[in-house]
Scaffold this motif. Structure first.
Motif: not given
Ligand SMILES: [Zn+2]
Length: 128
Positions: A32, A29, A43, A45-46
């Motif tokens: 992040c 990503c 992504c 994660h974010c």
């Molecule tokens: Zn991310």
């Protein structure tokens, strides 16, 4: 031939094409900075859509594994933690299953699989 090299999962064509060339791709990503696997456009994660393909070094360690015995066939399914920090499910090949242990360094190899595509698998790294 192209359809055989790219199992029909949307957005993973580049992954399968690279595998057929002996390269392991993962996604990272740009927002992040974290890598993820399996490859996704968003992504995990974010939730940014600003992701890119990067080439993995193809080395990591065994996170867990399980030997499957079915009749005279047996194979080893494993989760491998790549050095880039992502975990992928694969197979461990070219080894005596008795030598395997959690944390064992492994490196990627590419093997043709049923259906005609090439699949990243792993073997103990010190065996190279
Ligand atoms: Zn991310």
């Amino acid at each position: 031939m192209q359809d055989k090299a790219t199992p029909g999962i949307l957005g993973t064509e580049a992954y399968w094409q690279a595998a057929s060339e002996g390269r392991l791709l993962i996604k990272r990503c740009r927002a992040c900075g974290q890598a993820h696997f399996y490859p996704r456009d968003i992504c995990p994660h974010c939730l940014s859509a600003d992701t890119e393909w990067i080439e993995s070094g193809g080395t990591g360690s065994l996170y867990s594994y399980s030997r499957v015995v079915r009749g005279s066939d047996d194979w080893t399914i494993a989760f491998v933690r790549l050095d880039e920090g992502v975990t992928m499910m694969s197979n461990v090949v070219d080894c005596d299953p008795a030598q395997l242990r959690v944390g064992l360094p492994v490196s990627v190899v590419f093997r043709p699989a049923a259906g005609g595509h090439v699949v990243p698998m792993f073997r103990p790294a010190e065996q190279v």
